[in-house]
Design a protein around this motif. Sequence first.
Motif, PDB file in Angstrom:
ATOM      1  N   VAL A  88       0.819  -1.221   0.000  1.00 38.28           N
ATOM      2  CA  VAL A  88       0.000   0.000   0.000  1.00 38.28           C
ATOM      3  C   VAL A  88       0.852   1.269   0.000  1.00 38.28           C
ATOM      4  O   VAL A  88       0.372   2.340  -0.366  1.00 38.28           O
ATOM      5  N   HIS A  89       2.118   1.157   0.388  1.00 38.24           N
ATOM      6  CA  HIS A  89       2.965   2.350   0.475  1.00 38.24           C
ATOM      7  C   HIS A  89       3.412   2.849  -0.905  1.00 38.24           C
ATOM      8  O   HIS A  89       3.923   3.967  -1.017  1.00 38.24           O
ATOM      9  N   ASP A  90       3.227   2.030  -1.935  1.00 40.57           N
ATOM     10  CA  ASP A  90       3.558   2.462  -3.294  1.00 40.57           C
ATOM     11  C   ASP A  90       2.308   2.391  -4.157  1.00 40.57           C
ATOM     12  O   ASP A  90       1.833   1.309  -4.509  1.00 40.57           O
ATOM     13  N   VAL A  91       1.768   3.558  -4.473  1.00 31.89           N
ATOM     14  CA  VAL A  91       0.507   3.626  -5.210  1.00 31.89           C
ATOM     15  C   VAL A  91       0.617   2.978  -6.590  1.00 31.89           C
ATOM     16  O   VAL A  91      -0.383   2.532  -7.165  1.00 31.89           O
ATOM     17  N   ARG A  92       1.840   2.869  -7.115  1.00 28.19           N
ATOM     18  CA  ARG A  92       2.025   2.274  -8.440  1.00 28.19           C
ATOM     19  C   ARG A  92       1.581   0.807  -8.486  1.00 28.19           C
ATOM     20  O   ARG A  92       1.282   0.282  -9.562  1.00 28.19           O
ATOM     21  N   ASN A  93       1.561   0.165  -7.330  1.00 28.20           N
ATOM     22  CA  ASN A  93       1.117  -1.232  -7.278  1.00 28.20           C
ATOM     23  C   ASN A  93      -0.365  -1.373  -7.613  1.00 28.20           C
ATOM     24  O   ASN A  93      -0.836  -2.487  -7.864  1.00 28.20           O
ATOM     25  N   TYR A  94      -1.092  -0.264  -7.624  1.00 30.66           N
ATOM     26  CA  TYR A  94      -2.543  -0.319  -7.832  1.00 30.66           C
ATOM     27  C   TYR A  94      -2.968   0.420  -9.105  1.00 30.66           C
ATOM     28  O   TYR A  94      -4.133   0.725  -9.285  1.00 30.66           O
ATOM     29  N   ILE A  95      -2.005   0.674  -9.933  1.00 31.92           N
ATOM     30  CA  ILE A  95      -2.296   1.330 -11.202  1.00 31.92           C
ATOM     31  C   ILE A  95      -2.099   0.330 -12.335  1.00 31.92           C
ATOM     32  O   ILE A  95      -1.021  -0.255 -12.478  1.00 31.92           O
ATOM     33  N   LYS A  96      -3.154   0.154 -13.133  1.00 35.31           N
ATOM     34  CA  LYS A  96      -3.098  -0.753 -14.280  1.00 35.31           C
ATOM     35  C   LYS A  96      -2.959   0.084 -15.545  1.00 35.31           C
ATOM     36  O   LYS A  96      -3.814   0.915 -15.851  1.00 35.31           O
ATOM     37  N   ARG A  97      -1.887  -0.134 -16.269  1.00 38.30           N
ATOM     38  CA  ARG A  97      -1.631   0.621 -17.488  1.00 38.30           C
ATOM     39  C   ARG A  97      -2.607   0.245 -18.593  1.00 38.30           C
ATOM     40  O   ARG A  97      -2.948  -0.918 -18.769  1.00 38.30           O
ATOM     41  N   GLY A  98      -3.049   1.251 -19.347  1.00 38.82           N
ATOM     42  CA  GLY A  98      -3.944   1.024 -20.479  1.00 38.82           C
ATOM     43  C   GLY A  98      -3.171   0.910 -21.771  1.00 38.82           C
ATOM     44  O   GLY A  98      -1.931   1.011 -21.812  1.00 38.82           O
ATOM     45  N   LYS A  99      -3.905   0.719 -22.871  1.00 36.89           N
ATOM     46  CA  LYS A  99      -3.272   0.514 -24.173  1.00 36.89           C
ATOM     47  C   LYS A  99      -2.538   1.762 -24.663  1.00 36.89           C
ATOM     48  O   LYS A  99      -1.486   1.649 -25.308  1.00 36.89           O
ATOM     49  N   LEU A 100      -3.068   2.952 -24.390  1.00 37.06           N
ATOM     50  CA  LEU A 100      -2.376   4.172 -24.795  1.00 37.06           C
ATOM     51  C   LEU A 100      -1.067   4.329 -24.029  1.00 37.06           C
ATOM     52  O   LEU A 100      -0.057   4.733 -24.610  1.00 37.06           O
ATOM     53  N   TRP A 101      -1.082   4.006 -22.749  1.00 34.77           N
ATOM     54  CA  TRP A 101       0.134   4.065 -21.944  1.00 34.77           C
ATOM     55  C   TRP A 101       1.180   3.119 -22.542  1.00 34.77           C
ATOM     56  O   TRP A 101       2.342   3.489 -22.714  1.00 34.77           O
ATOM     57  N   ASP A 102       0.761   1.894 -22.872  1.00 39.70           N
ATOM     58  CA  ASP A 102       1.687   0.927 -23.473  1.00 39.70           C
ATOM     59  C   ASP A 102       2.284   1.465 -24.774  1.00 39.70           C
ATOM     60  O   ASP A 102       3.478   1.318 -25.029  1.00 39.70           O
ATOM     61  N   ALA A 103       1.425   2.086 -25.591  1.00 37.74           N
ATOM     62  CA  ALA A 103       1.892   2.624 -26.875  1.00 37.74           C
ATOM     63  C   ALA A 103       2.841   3.798 -26.672  1.00 37.74           C
ATOM     64  O   ALA A 103       3.873   3.908 -27.354  1.00 37.74           O
ATOM     65  N   PHE A 104       2.511   4.688 -25.732  1.00 38.19           N
ATOM     66  CA  PHE A 104       3.334   5.868 -25.477  1.00 38.19           C
ATOM     67  C   PHE A 104       4.686   5.471 -24.871  1.00 38.19           C
ATOM     68  O   PHE A 104       5.704   6.108 -25.123  1.00 38.19           O
ATOM     69  N   ASP A 105       4.695   4.421 -24.047  1.00 40.28           N
ATOM     70  CA  ASP A 105       5.897   4.038 -23.305  1.00 40.28           C
ATOM     71  C   ASP A 105       6.842   3.155 -24.121  1.00 40.28           C
ATOM     72  O   ASP A 105       7.941   2.851 -23.684  1.00 40.28           O
ATOM     73  N   SER A 106       6.389   2.726 -25.295  1.00 43.01           N
ATOM     74  CA  SER A 106       7.214   1.842 -26.119  1.00 43.01           C
ATOM     75  C   SER A 106       8.452   2.587 -26.633  1.00 43.01           C
ATOM     76  O   SER A 106       8.351   3.715 -27.111  1.00 43.01           O
ATOM     77  N   GLU A 107       9.603   1.949 -26.525  1.00 44.30           N
ATOM     78  CA  GLU A 107      10.832   2.563 -27.019  1.00 44.30           C
ATOM     79  C   GLU A 107      10.863   2.597 -28.545  1.00 44.30           C
ATOM     80  O   GLU A 107      11.543   3.434 -29.142  1.00 44.30           O
ATOM     81  N   ASP A 108      10.137   1.670 -29.159  1.00 43.00           N
ATOM     82  CA  ASP A 108      10.061   1.629 -30.618  1.00 43.00           C
ATOM     83  C   ASP A 108       8.692   2.115 -31.081  1.00 43.00           C
ATOM     84  O   ASP A 108       7.715   2.050 -30.339  1.00 43.00           O
ATOM     85  N   LYS A 109       8.621   2.585 -32.299  1.00 43.95           N
ATOM     86  CA  LYS A 109       7.352   3.029 -32.879  1.00 43.95           C
ATOM     87  C   LYS A 109       6.417   1.833 -33.000  1.00 43.95           C
ATOM     88  O   LYS A 109       6.837   0.730 -33.367  1.00 43.95           O
ATOM     89  N   VAL A 110       5.137   2.034 -32.697  1.00 43.00           N
ATOM     90  CA  VAL A 110       4.156   0.953 -32.778  1.00 43.00           C
ATOM     91  C   VAL A 110       2.938   1.425 -33.564  1.00 43.00           C
ATOM     92  O   VAL A 110       2.765   2.621 -33.814  1.00 43.00           O
ATOM     93  N   PHE A 137      -0.282  12.314 -21.280  1.00 47.23           N
ATOM     94  CA  PHE A 137      -1.354  12.442 -20.286  1.00 47.23           C
ATOM     95  C   PHE A 137      -0.737  12.423 -18.890  1.00 47.23           C
ATOM     96  O   PHE A 137       0.412  11.999 -18.704  1.00 47.23           O
ATOM     97  N   HIS A 138      -1.520  12.914 -17.920  1.00 46.83           N
ATOM     98  CA  HIS A 138      -1.047  13.046 -16.539  1.00 46.83           C
ATOM     99  C   HIS A 138      -1.630  11.937 -15.680  1.00 46.83           C
ATOM    100  O   HIS A 138      -2.815  11.615 -15.788  1.00 46.83           O
ATOM    101  N   VAL A 139      -0.788  11.356 -14.822  1.00 50.10           N
ATOM    102  CA  VAL A 139      -1.235  10.351 -13.852  1.00 50.10           C
ATOM    103  C   VAL A 139      -1.345  11.063 -12.503  1.00 50.10           C
ATOM    104  O   VAL A 139      -0.330  11.358 -11.864  1.00 50.10           O
TER     105      VAL A 139
END
Length: 279
Positions: A88-110, A137-139
Amino acid sequence: MKFEGTQSYVATDDLKVAVNAAVTLERPLLVKGEPGTGKTELARQVAQALGLRMIEWNIKSTTKAQQGLYEYDAVSRLRDSQLGDERVHDVRNYIKRGKLWDAFDSEDKVVLLIDEIDKADIEFPNDLLQELDRMEFHVYETGETIRARQRPIVIITSNNEKELPDAFLRRCFFHYIRFPDHDTMRAIVDVHHPGLKEQLLTTALTQFYELRETPGLKKKPSTSEVLDWLKLLLAEDLDAEDLKRDGKNALPRLHGALLKNEQDVHLFERLAFMARSQR
């Protein structure tokens, strides 16, 4: 980076122009057309032709735009806090990435496919305007901003079930996939069923287009359905002579591959009845 079609996908010249224009402008490509005309497959083939990974976001009537960015599971975090879980001390454990996040975070063009956007609520496209425009986008839960490392090629499909907002349309490059004419359909069939006997193909396609043009038809058969029908004709080892219809039966052989509701089947039964009555 230019799309010229693939060996397994027949792309017309105007479709190639549309894809390449969207890539050049770095705008989403909005593709409309009848169901079964290859809109979804286009994204896969663009990814294959350009050697890119594809991320697919299939839209349902219950899908919300926020799900494409991320989802925060506050309920699980509350439960874990009650159980004394250290996570619970790390909020990132409760955040599920969406498809746009996956696309934006990709090191290669997708290639990012947003499939059947018209299924969602009318506000869905507007809710994605800023993210698709700015590619960021902002988290709020973590205070970080997710920016696209490489701007993805965004392909959005619609079956025209509902109108899309003007503000959304202004940000897209639009292309309508027209239903293939006889020559284009022959090329498509040759990709999927090479070496089909000429007489069988001519007879089958003639019947198919006559069926599509029948007045009163509720659901016109699509490209994918004629390919299924031809596959069945080959499996049954039928020839052009077997496809001939008489006045007793206006329905084509194995019509269940082409007609998908009882109203259209009854329509052809009535046409056959009327033809017999006029003799």
